[in-house]
Design an enzyme around this catalytic site. Structure first.
Site, PDB file in Angstrom:
ATOM      1  N   THR A  89      34.223   6.187  10.732  1.00 57.24           N
ATOM      2  CA  THR A  89      33.502   5.653  11.873  1.00 57.24           C
ATOM      3  C   THR A  89      34.041   4.922  13.107  1.00 57.24           C
ATOM      4  OG1 THR A  89      31.357   5.759  10.399  1.00 57.24           O
ATOM      5  CG2 THR A  89      31.047   4.522  12.397  1.00 57.24           C
ATOM      6  N   ARG A 128      21.716  13.698   4.587  1.00 55.77           N
ATOM      7  CA  ARG A 128      21.995  12.164   4.355  1.00 55.77           C
ATOM      8  C   ARG A 128      22.292  11.575   5.912  1.00 55.77           C
ATOM      9  NH1 ARG A 128      26.653   8.541   5.708  1.00 55.77           N
ATOM     10  NH2 ARG A 128      26.479   6.918   3.970  1.00 55.77           N
ATOM     11  N   GLY A 146      23.618   7.805   7.488  1.00 58.47           N
ATOM     12  CA  GLY A 146      24.232   6.602   7.141  1.00 58.47           C
ATOM     13  C   GLY A 146      23.405   5.489   8.001  1.00 58.47           C
ATOM     14  N   ASP A 147      24.114   4.271   8.165  1.00 62.91           N
ATOM     15  CA  ASP A 147      23.526   3.252   8.926  1.00 62.91           C
ATOM     16  C   ASP A 147      24.003   3.235  10.329  1.00 62.91           C
ATOM     17  OD1 ASP A 147      26.621   3.197   8.124  1.00 62.91           O
ATOM     18  OD2 ASP A 147      26.556   1.113   9.138  1.00 62.91           O
ATOM     19  N   THR A 187      30.968  -0.385  10.374  1.00 61.59           N
ATOM     20  CA  THR A 187      31.840   0.713   9.656  1.00 61.59           C
ATOM     21  C   THR A 187      31.945   0.318   8.367  1.00 61.59           C
ATOM     22  OG1 THR A 187      33.567   1.994   9.381  1.00 61.59           O
ATOM     23  CG2 THR A 187      33.947  -0.082  10.480  1.00 61.59           C
ATOM     24  N   GLY A 188      31.597   1.493   7.311  1.00 64.03           N
ATOM     25  CA  GLY A 188      31.820   1.111   5.980  1.00 64.03           C
ATOM     26  C   GLY A 188      30.762   1.767   5.131  1.00 64.03           C
ATOM     27  N   GLY A 196      27.615   3.189   4.353  1.00 63.19           N
ATOM     28  CA  GLY A 196      26.245   3.162   4.927  1.00 63.19           C
ATOM     29  C   GLY A 196      25.007   2.536   4.083  1.00 63.19           C
TER      30      GLY A 196
HETATM   31  N1  ASP Z   1      29.226   3.862   8.008  1.00 61.48           N
HETATM   32  C1  ASP Z   1      29.157   5.169   7.975  1.00 61.48           C
HETATM   33  C2  ASP Z   1      28.346   6.120   7.101  1.00 61.48           C
HETATM   34  O1  ASP Z   1      28.016   5.597   6.143  1.00 61.48           O
HETATM   35  C3  ASP Z   1      30.587   5.611   7.399  1.00 61.48           C
HETATM   36  C4  ASP Z   1      31.807   4.985   7.991  1.00 61.48           C
HETATM   37  O2  ASP Z   1      31.627   3.807   8.438  1.00 61.48           O
HETATM   38  O3  ASP Z   1      33.049   5.622   8.138  1.00 61.48           O
HETATM   39  O4  ASP Z   1      27.739   7.030   7.598  1.00 61.48           O
END
Ligand code: ASP
Length: 313
Positions: free
Chosen positions: A180, A208, A210-211, A231-232, A234
């Protein structure tokens, strides 16, 4: 000239120097450099933090190395469904899109939601109708086709797993990362802004989300406290309401940005298994780039200091 500052990220995860080629490292560094300098130029010339974060994220979205815009990962159905959001700390206005396809720069569509609709979050086909109404730039499937992403999907399909960009058994060069992208900035007027954009998870299904498009989880900005882009993994970031939690620790507990980031990223998230990191900037222009993973693609720059670009711990 008043103080300004900006930070960006291109994803966190197991990014090990031992498994990175010099060529790839150079390409990532150059991508980060180009994006942050484009945002910085806006701030230096007296532009707004909102313009700066949008510009920096657009450049990262246009770079196939990062899991956003052009480089977005494939869904289970072999498509791209992107999420993005933006927030302005000056007046708490915000906009987001979730599960959109064929949008060249989702961050700009999120900004259009913020400024040209009465809503905060638009999803799926309705968001696409809105995109047409505001003349968002559309790109066809072949623009989003990146061979490396396609191979990731094939591997994920084989094991029937849903994977966060690069996960241990689904990636090149042994790296595990969340790709992300995001930016946070403070402009010369003292206004904060944050923006985040992602393709989400490889092989994701059932719509789906994410965050990243969730205000308060993946993105938050408030002139009273700070601006944050995450980022992480989600699901963990949503459950921990990460971006807003950092702002709350500053607003209600009087913590510094660093103290708030340490508690949320290095303690609270770790305890529930939430791998990842974030970039954050406070109203004084202090910047923190914490992550609990092996690495995070990141960069920062302010009106006084030199450019910093980092990948590893
Ligand atoms: N946070 C993002 C998600 O869960 C993924 C990412 O940070 O790469 O969609």
């Amino acid at each position: 000239m008043s103080r300004y500052a900006i930070a960006i990220h291109g994803g966190a995860g197991t990014i090990l120097q031992s498994t990175m080629t010099a060529e790839k490292e150079k390409a990532y560094t150059e991508g980060l450099r180009e994006a942050i300098l484009s945002g910085e130029t806006i701030l230096k010339n007296g532009g707004t933090s909102l313009d700066a974060v949008e510009m920096a994220v657009r450049l990262l979205e246009n770079n196939p190395l990062f899991n956003a815009g052009k480089g977005s990962v494939f869904t289970n159905a072999g498509k791209h469904e992107m999420d993005a959001s933006v927030m302005y700390g000056k007046d708490l206005t915000s906009g987001a899109v979730a599960g959109v396809s064929h949008i060249k720069n989702p961050v700009s569509l999120a900004r259009a939601v913020m400024q040209q609709s009465d809503h905060v979050l638009l999803a799926g086909s309705g968001a696409m109708d809105f995109a047409k109404k505001v003349n968002a730039e559309i790109a066809e499937d072949d623009y989003f086709f990146v061979q490396m992403r396609y191979e990731q999907l094939q591997k994920a399909l084989e094991s029937d797993s849903v994977v966060l960009d690069h996960t241990e058994d689904n990636f090149e060069h042994g790296e595990k990362k969340f790709g992300t992208v995001g930016a946070v900035a403070l402009d010369q007027f003292g206004d904060l802004a944050a923006a985040t954009s992602t393709g989400g998870m490889t092989n994701k299904k059932f719509g789906r989300i994410g965050d990243s498009p969730v205000i308060g989880a993946g993105t938050y900005a408030n002139n009273k406290t700070c601006a944050v882009s995450c980022t992480g993994h989600g699901e963990f970031f949503i459950r921990s309401v990460v971006a807003y939690d950092i702002s709350c620790l500053i607003e209600y507990k009087g913590l510094s940005l660093k103290e708030a980031c340490d508690i949320v990223v290095m303690d609270k998230l770790v305890k529930i298994g939430g791998e990842g990191g974030l970039i954050a900037i406070d109203y004084n222009g202090n910047i923190e780039l914490p992550f609990n993973s092996e690495g995070m693609y990141r960069a920062k720059k302010n009106s006084e200091g030199d450019l910093f670009v980092g990948i590893y711990k």
